[in-house]
Design a protein around this motif. Structure first.
Motif, PDB file in Angstrom:
ATOM      1  N   THR A 185       0.834  -1.204   0.000  1.00  0.00           N
ATOM      2  CA  THR A 185       0.000   0.000   0.000  1.00  0.00           C
ATOM      3  C   THR A 185       0.868   1.254   0.000  1.00  0.00           C
ATOM      4  O   THR A 185       0.614   2.209  -0.746  1.00  0.00           O
ATOM      5  CB  THR A 185      -0.930   0.007   1.230  1.00  0.00           C
ATOM      6  OG1 THR A 185      -1.688  -1.201   1.254  1.00  0.00           O
ATOM      7  CG2 THR A 185      -1.865   1.187   1.208  1.00  0.00           C
TER       8      THR A 185
ATOM      9  N   GLN B 122       3.064  13.759 -14.478  1.00  0.00           N
ATOM     10  CA  GLN B 122       2.025  14.378 -15.304  1.00  0.00           C
ATOM     11  C   GLN B 122       2.068  15.897 -15.188  1.00  0.00           C
ATOM     12  O   GLN B 122       1.910  16.609 -16.174  1.00  0.00           O
ATOM     13  CB  GLN B 122       0.641  13.847 -14.903  1.00  0.00           C
ATOM     14  CG  GLN B 122      -0.471  14.329 -15.803  1.00  0.00           C
ATOM     15  CD  GLN B 122      -0.269  13.933 -17.250  1.00  0.00           C
ATOM     16  OE1 GLN B 122       0.162  12.818 -17.539  1.00  0.00           O
ATOM     17  NE2 GLN B 122      -0.544  14.836 -18.161  1.00  0.00           N
TER      18      GLN B 122
ATOM     19  N   LYS C 123       3.574   9.363 -10.344  1.00  0.00           N
ATOM     20  CA  LYS C 123       2.829   9.498 -11.601  1.00  0.00           C
ATOM     21  C   LYS C 123       2.183  10.875 -11.708  1.00  0.00           C
ATOM     22  O   LYS C 123       2.208  11.496 -12.774  1.00  0.00           O
ATOM     23  CB  LYS C 123       1.764   8.408 -11.715  1.00  0.00           C
ATOM     24  CG  LYS C 123       2.309   7.056 -12.075  1.00  0.00           C
ATOM     25  CD  LYS C 123       1.189   6.038 -12.200  1.00  0.00           C
ATOM     26  CE  LYS C 123       1.708   4.670 -12.568  1.00  0.00           C
ATOM     27  NZ  LYS C 123       0.625   3.675 -12.683  1.00  0.00           N
ATOM     28  N   ALA C 124       1.638  11.363 -10.605  1.00  0.00           N
ATOM     29  CA  ALA C 124       1.018  12.693 -10.614  1.00  0.00           C
ATOM     30  C   ALA C 124       2.073  13.772 -10.847  1.00  0.00           C
ATOM     31  O   ALA C 124       1.852  14.721 -11.616  1.00  0.00           O
ATOM     32  CB  ALA C 124       0.290  12.934  -9.293  1.00  0.00           C
ATOM     33  N   LYS C 125       3.227  13.629 -10.232  1.00  0.00           N
ATOM     34  CA  LYS C 125       4.307  14.605 -10.425  1.00  0.00           C
ATOM     35  C   LYS C 125       4.794  14.577 -11.875  1.00  0.00           C
ATOM     36  O   LYS C 125       5.036  15.628 -12.472  1.00  0.00           O
ATOM     37  CB  LYS C 125       5.460  14.307  -9.474  1.00  0.00           C
ATOM     38  CG  LYS C 125       6.564  15.324  -9.532  1.00  0.00           C
ATOM     39  CD  LYS C 125       7.660  15.021  -8.529  1.00  0.00           C
ATOM     40  CE  LYS C 125       8.756  16.054  -8.626  1.00  0.00           C
ATOM     41  NZ  LYS C 125       9.847  15.790  -7.683  1.00  0.00           N
TER      42      LYS C 125
ATOM     43  N   SER D 167       2.449   1.679  -3.450  1.00  0.00           N
ATOM     44  CA  SER D 167       1.486   2.105  -4.472  1.00  0.00           C
ATOM     45  C   SER D 167       1.134   3.579  -4.302  1.00  0.00           C
ATOM     46  O   SER D 167       0.947   4.300  -5.288  1.00  0.00           O
ATOM     47  CB  SER D 167       0.223   1.240  -4.416  1.00  0.00           C
ATOM     48  OG  SER D 167      -0.471   1.454  -3.205  1.00  0.00           O
ATOM     49  N   GLU D 168       1.063   4.065  -3.047  1.00  0.00           N
ATOM     50  CA  GLU D 168       0.834   5.495  -2.829  1.00  0.00           C
ATOM     51  C   GLU D 168       1.992   6.323  -3.363  1.00  0.00           C
ATOM     52  O   GLU D 168       1.794   7.360  -4.002  1.00  0.00           O
ATOM     53  CB  GLU D 168       0.623   5.770  -1.336  1.00  0.00           C
ATOM     54  CG  GLU D 168      -0.701   5.292  -0.796  1.00  0.00           C
ATOM     55  CD  GLU D 168      -0.811   5.489   0.705  1.00  0.00           C
ATOM     56  OE1 GLU D 168       0.133   6.057   1.314  1.00  0.00           O
ATOM     57  OE2 GLU D 168      -1.833   5.088   1.275  1.00  0.00           O
ATOM     58  N   GLN D 169       3.209   5.865  -3.131  1.00  0.00           N
ATOM     59  CA  GLN D 169       4.372   6.581  -3.658  1.00  0.00           C
ATOM     60  C   GLN D 169       4.381   6.561  -5.182  1.00  0.00           C
ATOM     61  O   GLN D 169       4.733   7.548  -5.828  1.00  0.00           O
ATOM     62  CB  GLN D 169       5.666   5.979  -3.111  1.00  0.00           C
ATOM     63  CG  GLN D 169       5.886   6.267  -1.642  1.00  0.00           C
ATOM     64  CD  GLN D 169       7.165   5.639  -1.123  1.00  0.00           C
ATOM     65  OE1 GLN D 169       7.811   4.840  -1.793  1.00  0.00           O
ATOM     66  NE2 GLN D 169       7.532   5.989   0.112  1.00  0.00           N
ATOM     67  N   LEU D 170       3.980   5.443  -5.758  1.00  0.00           N
ATOM     68  CA  LEU D 170       3.900   5.343  -7.209  1.00  0.00           C
ATOM     69  C   LEU D 170       2.873   6.321  -7.772  1.00  0.00           C
ATOM     70  O   LEU D 170       3.122   7.001  -8.774  1.00  0.00           O
ATOM     71  CB  LEU D 170       3.560   3.909  -7.616  1.00  0.00           C
ATOM     72  CG  LEU D 170       3.471   3.627  -9.107  1.00  0.00           C
ATOM     73  CD1 LEU D 170       4.818   3.842  -9.774  1.00  0.00           C
ATOM     74  CD2 LEU D 170       2.968   2.220  -9.342  1.00  0.00           C
ATOM     75  N   GLN D 171       1.729   6.428  -7.109  1.00  0.00           N
ATOM     76  CA  GLN D 171       0.701   7.375  -7.559  1.00  0.00           C
ATOM     77  C   GLN D 171       1.197   8.810  -7.454  1.00  0.00           C
ATOM     78  O   GLN D 171       0.937   9.629  -8.332  1.00  0.00           O
ATOM     79  CB  GLN D 171      -0.583   7.196  -6.732  1.00  0.00           C
ATOM     80  CG  GLN D 171      -1.305   5.891  -6.971  1.00  0.00           C
ATOM     81  CD  GLN D 171      -1.705   5.728  -8.426  1.00  0.00           C
ATOM     82  OE1 GLN D 171      -2.101   6.671  -9.077  1.00  0.00           O
ATOM     83  NE2 GLN D 171      -1.575   4.499  -8.926  1.00  0.00           N
ATOM     84  N   LYS D 172       1.936   9.129  -6.388  1.00  0.00           N
ATOM     85  CA  LYS D 172       2.504  10.470  -6.238  1.00  0.00           C
ATOM     86  C   LYS D 172       3.496  10.768  -7.361  1.00  0.00           C
ATOM     87  O   LYS D 172       3.501  11.866  -7.937  1.00  0.00           O
ATOM     88  CB  LYS D 172       3.196  10.612  -4.887  1.00  0.00           C
ATOM     89  CG  LYS D 172       2.247  10.705  -3.717  1.00  0.00           C
ATOM     90  CD  LYS D 172       3.016  10.822  -2.410  1.00  0.00           C
ATOM     91  CE  LYS D 172       2.094  10.801  -1.217  1.00  0.00           C
ATOM     92  NZ  LYS D 172       2.838  10.864   0.064  1.00  0.00           N
TER      93      LYS D 172
END
Length: 129
Positions: free
Chosen positions: A28, A42, A38-40, A31-36
């Motif tokens: 978990t 983008q 990905k957002a950065k 995956s949160e770090q991965l989402q961060k």
């Protein structure tokens, strides 16, 4: 003996549950770090796209022409501005004006250096052979 076997089985069950929970927690977190990330990424892509759009706007030929006419005092190109390489005079000899003045005063004469003394065979007092 059976009680000991039951205790070992319960400990194994509890430890496997704890191990599964730690794996779930780490997954978990990753995956949160991965989402961060990905957002950065983008946001950076969006910023690059904005900069490219600004560059395209600023680099338009008609805009550059208008700015050059307004701010630069450019004149039309004429044929007399073109010169052949053979028409350019050769560079004259380099004149050392300070050296000439020193020579006129008698100060520009070559001085004897220690290296010159070695080659001429004259030794100075206190010098090692």
């Amino acid at each position: 003996m059976i009680k000991l076997l039951h205790v070992v089985a319960i400990c194994a069950l509890v430890s496997s549950a704890l191990y599964a929970y730690t794996i779930k927690y780490e997954t978990t977190l990753e995956s949160e770090q991965l989402q961060k990330l990905k957002a950065k990424a983008q946001r950076e892509r969006d910023a690059i796209a904005v900069l490219k759009a600004e560059w395209q706007f600023l680099n338009r030929p008609d805009r550059l022409q208008t700015l050059s006419e307004r701010h630069l005092d450019l004149q039309l190109f004429s044929v007399t501005q073109v010169v052949r390489a053979s028409d350019i005079p050769n560079r004259g000899p380099k004149v050392d004006s300070i050296g000439r003045k020193l020579e006129d005063l008698g100060l520009g004469l070559p001085t004897e250096t220690p290296r010159d003394r070695k080659t001429s065979g004259v030794t100075t007092p206190g010098a090692r052979p």
